[in-house]
Design a protein around this motif. Structure first.
Motif, short mmCIF file in Angstrom:
data_model
loop_
_atom_site.label_atom_id
_atom_site.label_comp_id
_atom_site.label_asym_id
_atom_site.label_seq_id
_atom_site.Cartn_x
_atom_site.Cartn_y
_atom_site.Cartn_z
N GLY A 13 -2.33 1.79 -0.83
CA GLY A 13 -1.36 0.93 -0.16
C GLY A 13 -0.32 0.40 -1.14
N ARG A 14 0.70 -0.23 -0.57
CA ARG A 14 1.84 -0.69 -1.37
C ARG A 14 1.42 -1.59 -2.54
N ASP A 15 0.53 -2.52 -2.25
CA ASP A 15 0.21 -3.54 -3.25
C ASP A 15 -0.61 -2.99 -4.40
N VAL A 17 -0.91 0.12 -5.34
CA VAL A 17 -0.13 1.11 -6.09
C VAL A 17 0.78 0.38 -7.09
N ALA A 18 1.40 -0.70 -6.61
CA ALA A 18 2.28 -1.48 -7.51
C ALA A 18 1.45 -2.11 -8.63
N TRP A 50 -5.09 10.30 1.78
CA TRP A 50 -4.83 9.10 0.98
C TRP A 50 -5.40 9.28 -0.43
N ARG A 153 4.31 -11.47 -1.11
CA ARG A 153 4.26 -10.03 -0.87
C ARG A 153 5.62 -9.38 -1.11
N GLU A 157 6.65 -5.90 -2.94
CA GLU A 157 7.38 -4.85 -2.22
C GLU A 157 8.63 -4.44 -3.01
N GLY A 160 7.68 -2.31 -5.99
CA GLY A 160 7.37 -0.92 -5.59
C GLY A 160 8.65 -0.14 -5.31
N ALA A 161 9.59 -0.79 -4.62
CA ALA A 161 10.84 -0.11 -4.26
C ALA A 161 11.65 0.19 -5.52
N VAL A 167 3.64 5.25 -1.25
CA VAL A 167 2.51 4.51 -0.68
C VAL A 167 2.01 5.20 0.58
N GLU A 169 0.49 4.81 4.42
CA GLU A 169 0.53 3.83 5.53
C GLU A 169 -0.78 3.95 6.29
#
Ligand SMILES: Nc1ncnc2c1ncn2[C@@H]1O[C@H](COP(=O)(O)OP(=O)(O)OP(=O)(O)O)[C@@H](O)[C@H]1O
Length: 448
Positions: A13-15, A17-18, A50, A153, A157, A160-161, A167, A169
């Motif tokens: 997930g986004r978090d 991975v970051a 995933w 959050r 985000e 990550g961007a 990421v 979903e």
């Protein structure tokens, strides 16, 4: 203390991975090795993809990955969320040990913390629950840390961007069957709109609760020393405390001895019944029993430990009628009848669906029981005589649902329930009387 090898728990997930990316950036210049850990829950068809995506990212970042696919499955009656959390942490601990990491990082952030606080509040939690997630905790011989617990959050985000991180979903994050998703999707947007800074305030409230809980636990430890002897709680010393302190010490002792927080109804019963009890016992979670004898309260294992016991355990009860909701394997301790109703999955038995809304009742006379499909229903009295069921084996409660008699101690499941056309899982029912020494209110040897 500097960790030799830092593990990052990465769902994809986004978090997380970051967090993996940021950890690599911070750790490399310090010469600290980074290890990625991933758990495949085996629940969703997309989970293979995933894991592959996490593996690809780890390849790009040149971070070793250890992954585990869970082989256990949620049991009927398990909350999928709770099961997944428990099994995930157990797997992460195994993987971290295998990797030789002593620190595991999790990517929970401020919104997660605010949600956890609210979910705990909605369960009626006290300071310990409202403390939500600790920023750092030692468990399973590892340090678990949530370095971004105070971070919004949006900042994660943006990170990550900025780095163009890929990421996955997870569609289940939209599933309204999960309490956290309902809160996130239906409640939080309105709350944030109506109260500026709601998320930060809730996270701060969690921190305050954690501080209060830590101070309370320290105090309760000290107070307990004066009220206990070995593993037993001493009634006279405990009763000498003020009512507020009594409650804290009782909860603290229960949590220590039971290995988990005590349900409020157990605390209420003990407060009401223990002060006057002679020799008594109370059912406790996890198949345990609290026994009072000669001014001492102890935790013991339940007298019967049938195999295959599920997580659901209900404390109760007083005749003649007690509604029950059984959604999976369960043990229902029924003090008033001096025994335990044991419900387990089986090929033959009562449809589980019927047990979601059932009740225990005393015999009132006139009940009819059918032993087999090809035999007529007859009165319980006749059936007990015909089957030569001894008096002691007839003593438990009857199990009813929707006006049907399902189960009779000593006779078993009624044939009409056994052969009902209802689909879905089936459950075997047993009645297990307690051993003679643990019924409530039994006079002790010295007559106290
Ligand atoms: N399958 C998993 N494998 C490894 N770690 C996980 C897994 N699921 C969750 N975690 C860890 O627990 C944290 C919180 O879990 P949560 O379910 O809130 O995250 P998520 O929504 O799956 O993903 P993310 O937090 O990465 O956006 C994750 O950030 C991650 O550190």
């Amino acid at each position: 203390m500097r960790a030799h090898r830092v593990a990052v728990a990465v769902s994809g997930g986004r978090d997380s991975v970051a967090l993996l990316h940021a950890t690599v950036q911070a750790a490399r210049p310090l010469g600290v090795a980074v290890q990625a850990l991933h758990v495949h829950h085996g629940l969703m068809p997309q989970a293979d993809a995933w894991q592959a995506q996490v593996a690809a990212l780890c390849g790009q970042l040149e971070v070793p990955l250890l992954a585990e696919r869970l082989t256990t499955r949620p049991q009927p009656g398990d909350s999928i969320e709770a099961w997944a959390r428990r099994e995930r942490y157990a797997a992460l601990a195994r993987l971290a040990h295998e990797a030789g990491a002593d620190l595991v990082l999790l990517a929970h952030h401020r919104r997660d913390q605010a949600e956890t606080f609210l979910l705990q509040a909605l369960r009626g939690a006290g300071a310990a629950g409202l403390a939500a997630m600790p920023a750092r905790i030692e468990r399973h011989g590892l340090t678990w840390a949530r370095p971004w617990l105070d971070r919004p959050r949006e900042a994660i985000e943006a990170y990550g961007a900025l780095h163009g991180l890929p990421v996955v979903e997870d569609g289940s994050n939209q599933d309204p069957r999960f309490a956290r998703n309902r809160l996130r999707l239906q409640v939080m947007p309105g709350l944030n709109q109506a109260f500026a800074g709601a998320e930060a305030a809730l996270a701060a409230a969690a921190r305050r609760s954690a501080e209060a809980d830590a101070a309370l636990a320290e105090w309760a430890d000290e107070a307990l020393r004066a009220c206990s002897e070995g593993e037993a709680l001493l009634r006279e010393a405990w009763w000498g405390l003020s009512p507020a302190r009594r409650l804290i010490v009782l909860r603290h002792w229960l949590a220590l001895r039971l290995g988990q927080g005590a349900p409020q109804r157990l605390v209420d019963r003990l407060l009401a019944e223990w002060p006057q009890a002679v020799a008594a016992s109370w059912p406790a979670p996890g198949g345990q029993v609290l026994r009072h004898y000669r001014g001492r309260l102890r935790v013991d294992h339940a007298p019967t430990q049938p195999g295959g016991v599920g997580p659901a355990a209900h404390g109760l009860a007083s005749p003649p009628c007690w509604p029950l909701r059984i959604t999976g394997a369960a043990r229902v301790l029924v003090q008033a009848f001096g025994g335990e109703l044991v419900v387990e999955p089986a090929n033959e038995g009562v449809p589980l669906a019927w047990l979601a809304n059932c009740e225990l009742r005393s015999r009132s006379g006139g009940e009819q029981f059918q032993l087999a499909a090809d035999r007529p229903a007859r009165s319980l009295k006749k059936m007990f005589q015909q089957q030569a069921v001894p008096a002691w084996a007839r003593q438990g409660p009857l199990l009813w649902a929707a006006g049907r008699l399902l189960f009779v101690p000593g006779l078993g499941v009624d044939a009409r329930a056994l052969h009902a056309a209802e689909g879905g899982p089936r459950m075997r029912i047993d009645w297990v009387p307690f051993a003679a020494d643990c019924s409530i209110g039994e006079a002790s040897a010295d007559g106290r």
